[in-house]
Design an enzyme around this catalytic site. Structure first.
Site, PDB file in Angstrom:
ATOM      1  CB  SER A   1      -0.838  -0.460   1.612  1.00  0.00           C
ATOM      2  OG  SER A   1      -1.513   1.423   1.161  1.00  0.00           O
TER       3      SER A   1
ATOM      4  CE1 TYR B   1      -4.568  -1.723   4.968  1.00  0.00           C
ATOM      5  CE2 TYR B   1      -3.187  -0.174   4.146  1.00  0.00           C
ATOM      6  CZ  TYR B   1      -4.078  -1.134   4.159  1.00  0.00           C
ATOM      7  OH  TYR B   1      -3.950  -1.848   2.865  1.00  0.00           O
TER       8      TYR B   1
END
Length: 260
Positions: free
Chosen positions: A142, A155
């Protein structure tokens, strides 16, 4: 560069980004295992993609945090098609809390799916790639592999960790012709992201419109979401690239949100 007849395992591939990657690979003639928690949905997805061709797909039940289930799923693919050429470790979730409010159980759950999942699937696939003298492992990172945002401590930690895992695999796998790379998308409008919009609006005390325009897309060059097709094209590049010239790398696909 072609994936014709290459055997590919994609986790979390019954929907979202994983499905988009599977569609791209099957369209290029690959043999794709749709590995997902929900076998019925995975099988339905596989049947639909096989009808489109020219490649083919099968559904495989896989909880990426369960070593026995991962090993069994990979063994099923090897029994069906004779090996593994490409692994796309895509399965993931998102949980948002301020750090001081983050339940430890949810922290461990998120890290397990992203990091344990990447580790276990790689561990299961590498011997088969080594035996063939080639292979490509792709982790779904990401922009948060490079950056940080409020509410996303677990995350961000997980996505940073995938960079390190890919680099180790790139070094260990080089002698066997195995590459490892990381795709780092910006915000892609999948159900995972759709779910975050009201959650962040409530936590931050701002309208959902501001979550989209200021929090999610505020740093992009054009206020556009990254698309599933964008990510699938990068996955195809990493999967089909013919040599170790492209290994241990991360490619950001984010409309300029993060530049390096």
């Amino acid at each position: 560069m072609s994936l014709q007849d290459k055997v590919c395992i994609i986790t979390g591939a019954a929907s979202g980004i994983g499905r988009g990657i599977a569609e791209r690979f099957v369209a290029d003639g690959a043999k794709v295992a749709i590995a997902d928690l929900d076998l019925d949905v995975a099988t339905a997805t596989a049947e639909e993609l096989t009808r489109r061709g020219p490649g083919k797909a099968i559904g495989v039940k896989m909880n990426v945090t369960d070593e026995d289930q991962v090993n069994a799923g990979v063994a099923e693919v090897v029994k069906t098609w004779g090996g593994v050429d490409v692994l796309v470790s895509n399965a993931g979730i998102q949980i948002v809390h301020r750090l001081e409010d983050f339940p430890f159980a949810e922290w461990k759950k998120l890290l397990s799916i992203h990091l344990d999942g990447g580790f276990l699937t790689s561990k299961a696939c590498l011997p088969h790639m080594y035996a063939k003298g080639s292979g490509s492992i792709i982790f779904m990172g990401s922009v948060h592999s490079k950056e940080a945002s409020p509410l996303k401590s677990a995350y961000v930690t997980a996505k940073h960790g995938l960079l390190g895992l890919a680099r180790v695999i790139a070094k260990e796998g080089a002698a066997h012709g195995v590459r490892a790379n990381v795709i780092c998308p910006g915000f892609v409008k999948t159900p995972l992201v759709e779910k975050q919009i009201p959650e962040q609006a409530q936590t931050l005390g701002i309208p959902e419109k501001d979550v989209i325009e200021k929090v999610m897309l505020g740093e992009t060059v054009d206020k556009e979401f990254t698309t599933i097709a964008d990510v699938a094209e990068v996955a195809h590049l990493f999967a089909a690239f013919p040599s170790n010239a492209l290994t241990g790398q991360s490619l950001v696909v984010s409309h300029g949100w993060y530049m390096n």
